[in-house]
Design a protein around this motif. Structure first.
Motif: not given
Lengths: 153, 451
Positions: B50-56
């Motif tokens: 959930c911290r993965d900006d580019r993914k989530l």
């Protein structure tokens, strides 16, 4: 006619025209396979998948309202059933079914607190109590100004 | 396989964690930021995800707005998608029709729509060429710089073509005096104020947006968050910026020089502009007369009208330019109640009233300007309303009534194709109206250069 075999070794004979909604099956049919074993899909789930594809095979305009009703009812299943369908639809590449399943599953954890989400989604908590406390503090910004009233339903 | 093993397998619940990551992201993309934060705390794996900006956060933007705009082109593809999510959440409220409020203007109508990596505002006015065309004049550009700052520009001349994925004033390469940096502030959900950015940089500090009535108020507050989270870093940068009058990416002396030059060129200071949302711009099956319409009241001038339904069953039609005047006089073009309608077929007396009239056509479309042709065209009447051009209660024969009933009374004829026409008993004309927009697009848009 194509024959599908579930992981429980049950066989189903279905018309090719219905089955090509599955990208995976379509590829195998193009490679001249007529018998397709599906070791990762059990009978119960396969029956549902076939039911879905049969309904969606005839997409004439007049049937559109019918199909929408069907889809709505089709999603009224237990979460376990929906999960099984996601695995199957993902393996079989049936994107229209996946696009239905995603929001239906997301709906199950809307407005739920973390512990409820863990139970619903069968997620094992791997935090120590100390770690968990810290994580919740870090995420507190999202809760400011709202009441934390989750449900366990 | 033993039976016992089968039984065990069947009773183990499938877990969300067993899904491949792309499936997980697809499911999560349907959630609100609040639900995401609750979900994130479930396990270590998901805190990271959930911290993965580019993914989530990219998935969340794509899910909500991917069909309307190019998510990966905003801010030149270099910004945090979490920031983009909250920005687009605000911009989303702008999409649609708004009208100027509190000021007399002959271009009151404004239309906001999604661009490839920005939101564009255009003034919409009736064409003066005698056709049914609407003229769309882009004047406001709203986007994000690659540093994540919101920027808005007023483009009074309407020349700007946004081909590059950049929204930095320095990079735009246009003569500065053409563009006016502005702030677009929400005062509640249906009211915005567009005002010149005093510091002269088009960097609309997020904190300066009035959040009092924002729809997603709790999520806006999320953004001005607690220590350590990104929004707070942005906030402190903003405070620094105002305190030191130093922009995050600019050179102080260059700016001062530009400002002096601008002042020398005698650039007009822009007055703040208030806009109110047109909440119901389109007809619905229940309200077939509702919305923004255009038509000719005489044979040369196209005008815009707004028809609204009120809570007590009244339907009123007003000229859009009248509506926007301060203290707008309430005289409508026509007024009726939605209970006063009669379905086809009409009585022969009513048929007569309709048939004996001339449909006003723009000069450009009429074969012969003075042709008096009975309405033998293909318009099929679905139903008819009685109406008045005045709110005054019109009671025939009532002594002392100020309005002569025949002066005020009229008819509305609803056509099968969704349009309608109206006329007054005092004359022999029918004014036919068409929708200005449909499905989120303005119909019959004239080439701007044709004006």
């Amino acid at each position: 006619m194509i024959t599908l075999q579930s992981s429980d070794k049950d066989v189903f004979e279905i018309e090719q025209s219905i089955l090509i909604q599955s990208g995976t099956i379509k590829n195998m049919v193009e490679d001249d396979f007529t018998f397709i074993p599906l070791p990762s899909v059990d009978t119960e789930t396969l029956i549902k998948i076939i039911e879905y594809m049969k309904k969606h095979a005839d997409k004439t305009d007049s049937k559109e309202k019918n199909i929408k009703e069907f889809d709505k009812d089709f999603m009224k299943k237990t979460l376990n059933e929906l999960f099984a369908l996601v695995f199957a639809a993902n393996y079989l590449h049936i994107s229209s079914l996946l696009e239905l399943l995603y929001p239906s599953i997301a709906d199950r954890i809307k407005d739920k607190i973390t512990e409820a989400i863990r139970q619903i989604f069968s997620i094992r908590c791997d935090f120590t109590p100390e770690e968990e406390r810290r994580i919740i503090m870090d995420n507190k910004w999202a809760h400011e100004g709202t009441e934390i009233e989750g449900t366990l339903d | 396989m033993s039976t016992t093993a089968d039984e065990v397998i069947n009773t183990i619940a499938l877990s969300f964690t067993d899904f491949p990551e792309d499936v997980q992201l697809n499911i999560l993309s349907f959630l609100t930021p609040l639900d995401i934060s609750n979900f994130a705390c479930t396990s270590k794996r998901f805190v990271t995800l959930c911290r993965d900006d580019r993914k989530l956060w990219f998935s969340m933007c794509e899910r909500k707005w991917g069909s309307k705009t190019h998510i990966n082109k905003w801010g030149n593809g270099m910004i945090s998608y979490k920031i983009l999510y909250y920005t687009l959440l605000q911009y989303e409220n702008l999409i649609g029709f708004w009208r100027r409020s509190g000021v007399e203007t002959d271009v009151p109508l404004v239309f906001f729509e999604w661009g490839r990596f920005y939101v564009a505002g255009s003034r919409v006015k009736p064409s003066k060429t005698g056709s049914y065309d609407a003229v769309k004049m882009p004047f406001l550009w709203m986007g994000i710089t690659s540093k994540g700052e919101v920027v808005n520009y007023l483009d009074p001349v309407g020349k700007l073509e946004l081909n590059e994925n950049v929204m930095n004033l320095d990079d735009l390469g246009v003569v500065e005096s053409d563009l006016v940096p502005v702030n677009v502030n929400f005062m509640g959900k249906n009211h915005v104020v567009v005002e010149e950015n005093g510091s002269g940089f088009g960097y609309s500090a997020r904190g300066s947006s009035s959040s009092s009535g924002n729809v997603r108020e709790e999520e806006y507050e999320d953004l001005c968050g607690s220590p350590g989270s990104l929004p707070d870093k942005l906030m402190s940068e903003i405070y620094q910026y105002f305190a030191n009058k130093t922009s995050p990416g600019g050179n102080g002396s260059a700016r001062r020089q530009r400002r002096r030059e601008r002042e020398r060129q005698g650039r007009r200071k822009w007055e703040p502009e208030d806009y109110v949302k047109i909440v119901n711009p389109l007809p619905t099956p229940d309200r077939p007369l509702q919305g923004l319409w255009k038509g000719f009241c005489d044979d040369t001038t196209l005008e815009f009208f707004l028809v609204s339904y009120d809570d007590i069953g009244g339907i009123a039609c007003r000229r859009l330019v009248e509506l926007c005047k301060p203290f707008s006089a309430y005289a409508p073009v026509f007024w009726t109640s939605n209970t006063t309608f009669i379905r086809s077929p009409l009585s022969s007396e009513e048929e007569n009233i309709y048939e004996s009239r001339m449909h006003i056509q723009p000069l450009s479309e009429a074969d012969e300007p003075c042709e008096v042709l009975p309405s033998s065209d293909k318009r099929v009447i679905l139903c008819m309303h009685f109406m008045n051009s005045s709110y005054d209660l019109v009671i025939p024969d009532l002594a002392g009534s100020t309005v002569n009933p025949r002066q005020a009374e009229g008819r509305i004829w609803q056509y099968e194709d969704g349009t309608f026409g109206f006329g007054f008993l005092r004359d022999n004309y029918i004014i036919d109206l068409r929708c200005i927009a449909q499905n989120g697009q303005i119909l019959e848009v004239a080439d701007f250069s044709g004006e």
